[in-house]
Write a protein that holds these residues in place. Structure first.
Motif, PDB file in Angstrom:
ATOM      1  N   TRP A 158       0.843  -1.192   0.000  1.00 46.07           N
ATOM      2  CA  TRP A 158       0.000   0.000   0.000  1.00 46.07           C
ATOM      3  C   TRP A 158       0.879   1.243   0.000  1.00 46.07           C
ATOM      4  N   PRO A 159       0.331   2.375  -0.457  1.00 47.59           N
ATOM      5  CA  PRO A 159       1.122   3.606  -0.369  1.00 47.59           C
ATOM      6  C   PRO A 159       1.496   3.878   1.080  1.00 47.59           C
ATOM      7  N   PRO A 160       2.687   4.423   1.319  1.00 49.10           N
ATOM      8  CA  PRO A 160       3.159   4.607   2.706  1.00 49.10           C
ATOM      9  C   PRO A 160       2.473   5.772   3.426  1.00 49.10           C
ATOM     10  N   PHE A 161       1.850   5.473   4.565  1.00 46.94           N
ATOM     11  CA  PHE A 161       1.297   6.495   5.444  1.00 46.94           C
ATOM     12  C   PHE A 161       1.094   5.860   6.810  1.00 46.94           C
ATOM     13  N   MET A 162       0.913   6.694   7.828  1.00 43.98           N
ATOM     14  CA  MET A 162       0.663   6.195   9.174  1.00 43.98           C
ATOM     15  C   MET A 162      -0.841   6.122   9.412  1.00 43.98           C
ATOM     16  N   ARG A 163      -1.314   4.945   9.803  1.00 44.05           N
ATOM     17  CA  ARG A 163      -2.715   4.797  10.183  1.00 44.05           C
ATOM     18  C   ARG A 163      -2.845   5.192  11.651  1.00 44.05           C
ATOM     19  N   VAL A 164      -3.705   6.150  11.934  1.00 43.47           N
ATOM     20  CA  VAL A 164      -3.930   6.606  13.307  1.00 43.47           C
ATOM     21  C   VAL A 164      -5.337   6.174  13.706  1.00 43.47           C
ATOM     22  N   ASN A 165      -5.426   5.356  14.765  1.00 40.43           N
ATOM     23  CA  ASN A 165      -6.695   4.731  15.171  1.00 40.43           C
ATOM     24  C   ASN A 165      -7.091   5.153  16.588  1.00 40.43           C
ATOM     25  N   PRO A 166      -7.654   6.336  16.763  1.00 40.89           N
ATOM     26  CA  PRO A 166      -7.980   6.814  18.120  1.00 40.89           C
ATOM     27  C   PRO A 166      -9.036   5.975  18.844  1.00 40.89           C
ATOM     28  N   ILE A 167      -9.939   5.298  18.103  1.00 41.12           N
ATOM     29  CA  ILE A 167     -11.022   4.548  18.774  1.00 41.12           C
ATOM     30  C   ILE A 167     -10.827   3.040  18.609  1.00 41.12           C
ATOM     31  N   LEU A 168      -9.583   2.613  18.478  1.00 40.76           N
ATOM     32  CA  LEU A 168      -9.308   1.192  18.259  1.00 40.76           C
ATOM     33  C   LEU A 168      -9.883   0.317  19.370  1.00 40.76           C
ATOM     34  N   ASP A 169      -9.819   0.786  20.616  1.00 39.84           N
ATOM     35  CA  ASP A 169     -10.284  -0.035  21.738  1.00 39.84           C
ATOM     36  C   ASP A 169     -11.709   0.308  22.176  1.00 39.84           C
ATOM     37  N   TRP A 170     -12.459   1.036  21.332  1.00 39.47           N
ATOM     38  CA  TRP A 170     -13.839   1.361  21.661  1.00 39.47           C
ATOM     39  C   TRP A 170     -14.747   0.204  21.275  1.00 39.47           C
ATOM     40  N   SER A 171     -15.813   0.018  22.043  1.00 37.35           N
ATOM     41  CA  SER A 171     -16.818  -0.995  21.736  1.00 37.35           C
ATOM     42  C   SER A 171     -18.012  -0.332  21.048  1.00 37.35           C
ATOM     43  N   TYR A 172     -18.914  -1.171  20.578  1.00 40.34           N
ATOM     44  CA  TYR A 172     -20.172  -0.681  19.996  1.00 40.34           C
ATOM     45  C   TYR A 172     -20.907   0.194  21.007  1.00 40.34           C
ATOM     46  N   ARG A 173     -20.933  -0.250  22.258  1.00 38.70           N
ATOM     47  CA  ARG A 173     -21.606   0.519  23.302  1.00 38.70           C
ATOM     48  C   ARG A 173     -20.951   1.877  23.509  1.00 38.70           C
ATOM     49  N   ASP A 174     -19.613   1.914  23.454  1.00 33.44           N
ATOM     50  CA  ASP A 174     -18.901   3.181  23.641  1.00 33.44           C
ATOM     51  C   ASP A 174     -19.243   4.179  22.537  1.00 33.44           C
ATOM     52  N   VAL A 175     -19.335   3.677  21.308  1.00 33.20           N
ATOM     53  CA  VAL A 175     -19.660   4.543  20.170  1.00 33.20           C
ATOM     54  C   VAL A 175     -21.004   5.230  20.386  1.00 33.20           C
ATOM     55  N   TRP A 176     -22.006   4.432  20.765  1.00 29.33           N
ATOM     56  CA  TRP A 176     -23.332   5.030  20.953  1.00 29.33           C
ATOM     57  C   TRP A 176     -23.410   5.863  22.220  1.00 29.33           C
ATOM     58  N   ALA A 177     -22.666   5.499  23.237  1.00 28.13           N
ATOM     59  CA  ALA A 177     -22.633   6.327  24.444  1.00 28.13           C
ATOM     60  C   ALA A 177     -22.096   7.718  24.113  1.00 28.13           C
ATOM     61  N   PHE A 178     -21.085   7.782  23.264  1.00 27.73           N
ATOM     62  CA  PHE A 178     -20.495   9.067  22.863  1.00 27.73           C
ATOM     63  C   PHE A 178     -21.472   9.886  22.021  1.00 27.73           C
ATOM     64  N   LEU A 179     -22.045   9.259  21.003  1.00 22.91           N
ATOM     65  CA  LEU A 179     -22.955   9.994  20.114  1.00 22.91           C
ATOM     66  C   LEU A 179     -24.159  10.542  20.869  1.00 22.91           C
ATOM     67  N   LEU A 180     -24.711   9.745  21.777  1.00 22.94           N
ATOM     68  CA  LEU A 180     -25.899  10.174  22.507  1.00 22.94           C
ATOM     69  C   LEU A 180     -25.568  11.193  23.586  1.00 22.94           C
ATOM     70  N   ALA A 181     -24.439  11.005  24.284  1.00 22.41           N
ATOM     71  CA  ALA A 181     -24.058  11.946  25.344  1.00 22.41           C
ATOM     72  C   ALA A 181     -23.761  13.327  24.778  1.00 22.41           C
ATOM     73  N   CYS A 182     -23.160  13.351  23.585  1.00 23.30           N
ATOM     74  CA  CYS A 182     -22.797  14.631  22.977  1.00 23.30           C
ATOM     75  C   CYS A 182     -23.881  15.162  22.037  1.00 23.30           C
ATOM     76  N   LYS A 183     -24.992  14.412  21.903  1.00 24.17           N
ATOM     77  CA  LYS A 183     -26.124  14.812  21.058  1.00 24.17           C
ATOM     78  C   LYS A 183     -25.674  15.126  19.634  1.00 24.17           C
ATOM     79  N   ILE A 184     -24.900  14.199  19.095  1.00 23.70           N
ATOM     80  CA  ILE A 184     -24.308  14.374  17.768  1.00 23.70           C
ATOM     81  C   ILE A 184     -25.254  13.808  16.708  1.00 23.70           C
ATOM     82  N   PRO A 185     -25.539  14.548  15.642  1.00 22.38           N
ATOM     83  CA  PRO A 185     -26.362  14.010  14.551  1.00 22.38           C
ATOM     84  C   PRO A 185     -25.648  12.829  13.882  1.00 22.38           C
TER      85      PRO A 185
END
Length: 477
Positions: A158-185
């Protein structure tokens, strides 16, 4: 910044921990690379939506620190300058496209629209722009997450670049907890039962969210954030059925059971491995191994090897490595206490060349099971072999069975618990084909008074062998 404020006001301690760790990764990347050298891969899905707002918050905090303004900056004073990449596809849902463009307008995203495949598009983009790092919404459990860290160079070829994964250790529950807590569309498809969105050709609403309504002919679904088991978020993705065992060309499923004519197919083989110093020291009698052998014989499987090992990671790894390719299935039991042994899981991970990684969904099961004894932000017992683990859920089991490719890890500590786990495994087999069910082995005992005549005894055994060529004859005094 509204995202940072919403998280600080939240009572969800784990969400705060996940957020702070993700923000640290974002700010670390922004310290290593200039704004011109980073980009965000955005596809309109829930994970990339979380990532976008983490980047907005991280960039705001990064600029605030740089300006030494002690929080005087407002959201409007910090425009979001990070280049955003969107791979537009003709097979994408119209709702995804609409949400993506609306989001770009709302937050002033500098969006590069690419209509090539991911690899070709990246090659063209990186050739034209000085991008060195790309933020990705990859989470452990995603098909592409195997072997990745929070900072991972791109794969060979693949072309060379750094993959940055800030939510690598997040679960499905964490994703929805964040979206709902922050009232994100978020994309409207998630309110219609979609839990993991791919293309229009392979994605349907998750049946686990279906609302039974006899008064309406049209199916209705609950929102994605109401899915109780995040491990099943991809249940709405179409996938090809495949058998987990190594033998080819099995017949079709009949009445939910995969059957094999044992006279026309070679016997399927299993290895049974027990782990426990207490068994080797003789302080505990091993009842599980013999019971498991009998259960395998009852479904027509041959046990080619049994072993009892020390509570040692390398011992487990060596034994699994030795037999995982030469046997169709391995069963491992043992460990101290009501749960699996960390040694066992670590050994299995080492045998397959993967790491142990935190699994938030499995941790939830442990929290329900052991309550206050499961403290802190991470339970070490919830570490599972990365990328090869499947949790087998059954309503009668408080903790799912663990399957790592063709290795089944049983948590039973006595015959009663083993009986329960085995019955659940067979029920799951009938519905999803986990194992091949064949005609059971028959065991017959015969006595003779020919013991004083060795020649006549040998002749009798030879006659039996010819009559039952597939059988095995063992002598007992």
């Amino acid at each position: 910044m509204e995202i940072d404020e919403a998280i600080r006001e939240s009572d969800d301690r784990r969400l705060k921990t996940k957020y702070n760790n993700a923000i640290y990764v974002v700010r670390r990347a922004l310290a290593l690379y200039s704004v011109e050298e980073v980009a965000l891969s955005f596809n309109g899905g829930k994970d990339s939506t979380v990532l976008l707002h983490l980047l907005r918050a991280g960039y705001f905090l990064h600029k605030r620190e740089q300006s030494h303004s002690n929080g005087v900056l407002t959201d409007h004073e910090v425009a979001f300058p990070i280049r955003t990449i969107y791979f537009e596809s003709p097979s994408a849902f119209p709702e995804i496209n609409s949400f993506t463009y609306e989001t770009a307008t709302t937050y002033g995203l500098q969006m590069d629209i690419i209509r090539l495949d991911f690899k070709s598009g990246l090659e063209a983009l990186l050739e034209a722009k000085p991008i060195r790092a790309i933020f990705l919404g990859v989470r452990i459990g995603d098909p592409t997450a195997v072997g990745q860290e929070q900072f991972s160079p791109s794969s060979p070829g693949w072309p060379p670049f750094m993959r940055v994964n800030p939510i690598l250790d997040w679960s499905y529950r964490d994703v929805w907890a964040f979206l709902l807590a922050c009232k994100i569309p978020y994309c409207s498809l998630y309110d219609r039962g979609y839990t993991s969105i791919g293309s229009i050709h392979d994605t349907v609403p998750n049946a686990l969210l279906c609302v039974n309504n006899s008064s309406s002919s049209k199916e209705k679904f609950r929102p994605a954030y109401l899915l109780s088991d995040g491990r099943l978020e991809r249940a709405g993705r179409a996938k090809k059925f495949s058998l987990p065992v190594c033998r080819p060309a099995y017949p079709a499923v009949s009445n939910g059971m995969i059957s094999v004519d044992s006279n026309k197919n070679s016997t399927l083989t299993a290895t049974v491995i027990g782990v426990g110093d207490e068994i080797l020291f003789g302080t505990v009698e091993d009842e599980l191994g013999p019971s498991l052998c009998r259960k395998l014989h009852s479904i027509g499987w041959s046990v080619s090897q049994t072993a009892v090992l020390r509570n040692d990671v390398d011992s487990v790894a060596e034994e699994v490595e030795r037999w995982k390719s030469t046997n169709d299935v391995l069963f491992i039991y043992g460990g101290v206490g009501p749960l699996h042994s960390d040694v066992t899981l670590a050994g299995v991970a080492k045998a397959f060349g993967v790491r142990l990684a935190p699994d938030e969904e499995f941790e939830e099961y442990l929290r329900h099971l052991i309550g206050d004894h499961c403290t802190g932000d991470r339970n070490e017992m919830a570490q599972l072999p990365e990328g090869i683990t499947e949790l087998l859920h059954h309503e009668k089991l408080s903790v799912p069975l663990i399957k790592c490719q063709n290795v089944f890890i049983l948590t039973a500590t006595n015959v009663t618990e083993l009986d329960k786990e085995w019955d659940c495994l067979i029920e799951l087999t009938r519905s999803s084909g986990l194992l091949v069910l064949m005609e059971p082995f028959l065991s017959k005992r015969m006595t003779t008074n020919l013991s004083d005549d060795q020649t006549r005894l040998e002749s009798a055994v030879e006659a039996l062998s010819k009559k039952f060529p597939a059988g095995q004859i063992s002598e007992a005094n």
